[in-house]
Design an enzyme around this catalytic site. Structure first.
Site, PDB file in Angstrom:
ATOM      1  N   GLU A 132     -27.211 -29.307 -24.957  1.00  0.00           N
ATOM      2  CA  GLU A 132     -26.343 -29.845 -23.923  1.00  0.00           C
ATOM      3  C   GLU A 132     -26.798 -31.269 -23.635  1.00  0.00           C
ATOM      4  OE1 GLU A 132     -25.988 -27.682 -20.295  1.00  0.00           O
ATOM      5  OE2 GLU A 132     -25.301 -25.851 -21.280  1.00  0.00           O
ATOM      6  N   ASP A 164     -25.803 -31.228  -9.238  1.00  0.00           N
ATOM      7  CA  ASP A 164     -27.141 -31.377  -9.810  1.00  0.00           C
ATOM      8  C   ASP A 164     -28.210 -31.505  -8.739  1.00  0.00           C
ATOM      9  OD1 ASP A 164     -26.306 -31.346 -12.491  1.00  0.00           O
ATOM     10  OD2 ASP A 164     -25.639 -33.417 -12.332  1.00  0.00           O
TER      11      ASP A 164
END
Length: 277
Positions: A53, A64
């Site tokens: 990824e 995040d």
């Protein structure tokens, strides 16, 4: 669009035949700079990465945690762009035509480039799949469906709050695999309890017919092994980013030490995931 299976599908079929889970590391493209990031990306398959990824840096990464937010800021400060991220994939593909690459990020950079232009460039570069965390199923016509027509897998996130009413919408146009976020929160937190994760994996596989990867909060080989016993893949991001940040703090000018810190941890996590069954 080719009728042959995507790199992602082919990789999971191989892993299923070998009865082992995939290890999927996440790194931020351009962190701490383009060249170091590219070197690290190239080294990950040898460290045990089955898929990679690659994060697209963005100024407002709402899903995040602190580690990946900091990685994105380092990348932006170093001049990373979406075009440079696609160039990284092109450079990687010169040496590795087998490891699936998934771009993970937010819709704004894609929208700014233009969907058609982005999809054409991503396919040409050698990207295999997309995870765009802020596009819900109601917006599938925006990017998900065009991506599928281009031949790119569009991977959807499911969470502990994805109930039976919502689940069919989540998996309807998903391809490649389903990414189960094991906790309701941001990246880097604690993972869900083993029985909860195992139950969720079974539920998602039954609903989608696809492999299920589990991520968010996996930091140790022991935890990676626990998840790998039931999930099809283990995703690790924040722990690897933290290793990079720690090495960067100690040896800002040593690319080898920075990449080694990440690949050493990646190998221990990969070995644990691969030997869990």
């Amino acid at each position: 669009m080719s009728s042959s299976p995507s790199r992602i599908t082919a990789r999971f079929e191989t892993l299923k035949a070998e009865n082992r889970a995939a290890f999927i590391p996440f790194i931020m493209a351009g962190d701490p700079d383009y060249d170091t990031s590219l070197d690290l990306m190239k080294q990950l398959p040898a460290a045990g990465a089955d898929l990679i990824e690659l994060g697209i840096c963005f100024t407002d990464p709402m899903a995040d945690g602190p580690a990946i937010q900091a990685a994105g800021l380092r990348a932006l400060a170093a001049g990373q762009t979406l075009k440079k991220t696609l160039q990284m994939v092109r450079e990687f593909r010169k040496e590795d035509d087998a490891t699936p690459i998934i771009l993970m990020g937010y819709y704004n950079p894609v929208y700014s480039m233009g969907v058609d232009n982005f999809l054409a460039e991503a396919k040409d570069a050698g990207v295999d799949g997309l995870i765009v965390v802020d596009l819900p199923p109601e917006e599938d016509e925006e990017l998900c469906l065009p991506a599928g027509k281009t031949g790119l897998d569009f991977i959807r996130l499911a969470t502990p709050t994805t109930d039976d009413k919502r689940l069919p919408s989540v998996v309807k146009n998903t391809s490649g695999f389903v990414y189960y976020v094991s906790v309701a929160g941001i990246t880097g937190g604690a993972t869900g309890a083993n029985d909860t994760v195992s139950s969720a994996v079974g539920r998602l596989k039954a609903a989608s017919g696809l492999p299920v990867a589990v991520g968010f909060g996996v930091k140790t080989p022991e935890r990676a092994a626990e998840i790998a016993r039931t999930a099809d893949a283990v995703v690790v991001g924040s722990a690897l980013i933290e290793a990079l940040a720690g090495a960067l703090e100690k040896d800002q000018n040593s690319r080898d030490k920075i990449t080694s810190a990440v690949t050493s941890l990646a190998k221990s996590l990969a070995d644990a995931a691969h030997s869990a069954r």
